[in-house]
Scaffold this motif. Structure first.
Motif: not given
Ligand code: KG4
Ligand code: ZN
Length: 341
Positions: A168-180, A224-232
């Motif tokens: 999910t973190a990868k799909l949302l481009d939230l970086g690594y590590p994903g859980g935190p 919802n692409a391109p994702l806004s920060d809020q959508a993320r």
């Protein structure tokens, strides 16, 4: 009683000294996040090399901090599986070498047993208890009846819980590590905005499934692409809420399958998630059982839980020969046969 515990089965190089009362005398955990970040996930070969490079120094620092020598040890415990086999080899061989050189007993610890017994470290928590073990590679509910005495009540039929967080973190481009990263993003999100599925919820038994949830996250991202920060943030919060719902439901089922059990324990990296802990605490309260969540540092991979599992096994006379073969797969229930009751 003094045990040295070594952990190298994934991307944490860790060593710790624990005594018979479960006091952690010294502890070192070196995360390999920086080495793996460019690849967006753990690369087994990179992990093995990093363990090899750092483990010796880490052990030396741990021993120096506690002011003890190898001669002061009563046993050496090392994770011998399951996990990424290159890394497991490094820890297992290092542990065996110390045991051989110092003429001390060696305990080959099952990483999952390390997580399973971590709730007893320094707490004296009695058996039996119900355990949700949720990590990067595993998601299972176990009835822990004793050391080396586990009954699996349910498990994932596809992805592990931590894997779902990481993807999910990868799909949302939230970086690594994903859980935190998902947990942080979810703090700013609306958990009700995206109605994501709760696979297996309400089904008999207490198995898990996360692949459908992951697919639903991907669809929400695409739509919802391109994702806004809020959508993320909102997708992260909705995902985390779905996982919490699923876990609460599966644990209620498990409690009904293990009547009379008074303690619900969580362990594994995903158990470090504060929102999940809060939800499971509320679930346990409603079910009338005590909720035990080890400190965050004991939930993610660490050497102290390995040293402690080593002590618990050593006390039952369960030591291992130096030719014990490290193994990538090692189901917890296969330990049951080795305990004399
Ligand atoms: O137990 P662990 O440290 O290593 C394994 O044995 O797998 O668990 C690592 C997993 C990873 O998938 C990581 O993303 C997840 O635990 N994790 C979390 C959190 N911290 C670590 N998942 C959700 N929320 C967290 N705060
Ligand atoms: Zn782990």
């Amino acid at each position: 009683m003094l045990a040295l515990g070594l952990e190298t089965s994934c991307d944490e190089t860790a060593s710790a000294l624990v005594d018979g009362e479960g006091r952690i005398l010294a502890e070192k955990v070196l995360s390999q996040l920086d080495e793996h970040r460019p690849f967006g996930g753990v690369v087994p070969e990179v992990a093995a090399r990093a363990h090899l490079e750092h483990l010796d120094h880490l052990i030396a620092q741990t021993m120096a901090e506690a002011g003890v020598t190898f001669q002061d040890l009563d046993l050496v415990a090392a994770t011998c599986g399951p996990g990424l086999i290159g890394g497991v080899f490094v820890g297992a061989m290092t542990g065996k070498a110390i045991a051989l050189a110092a003429n001390k007993p060696f305990v080959a610890v099952n990483h999952l047993e390390g997580h399973a017994l971590s709730a007893r470290l320094g707490t004296g928590l009695p058996f039996p208890y119900l355990l949700l073990l949720a990590s990067g590679g595993h998601c299972q509910i176990l009835l822990v009846q004793g050391v080396g005495n586990y009954r699996k009540l349910g498990g994932t039929i596809d992805d592990a819980a931590g894997e779902a967080f990481d993807k999910t973190a990868k799909l949302l481009d939230l970086g690594y590590p994903g859980g935190p990263a998902v947990e942080m993003a979810a703090l700013k999100g609306d958990p009700a905005r995206f109605p994501l599925p709760r696979p297996m919820k309400g089904r008999p038994g207490c198995d898990f499934s996360f692949s459908g949830l992951k697919t639903a996250v991907r669809l929400a991202v695409d739509r919802n692409a391109p994702l806004s920060d809020q959508a993320r943030f909102d997708i992260a919060a909705s995902f985390q809420e779905a996982v919490a719902d699923i876990m609460a439901d599966r644990l209620c089922q498990a409690l009904s399958m293990a009547p009379g059990v008074g303690h619900l324990v969580v362990a594994g990296g995903v158990a470090a998630n504060r929102a999940l802990r809060a939800r499971l605490q509320a679930t346990a309260d409603r079910q009338g059982v005590a909720f035990i969540a080890p400190p965050l540092s004991l939930c993610t991979d660490n050497g102290a839980m390995i040293a402690w599992a080593g002590i618990e096994r050593f006390r039952l006379g369960l030591t291992d020969p130096l030719d014990f073969a490290p193994r990538p797969r090692w189901p917890l229930e296969s330990l049951n046969a080795n305990v004399i009751r």
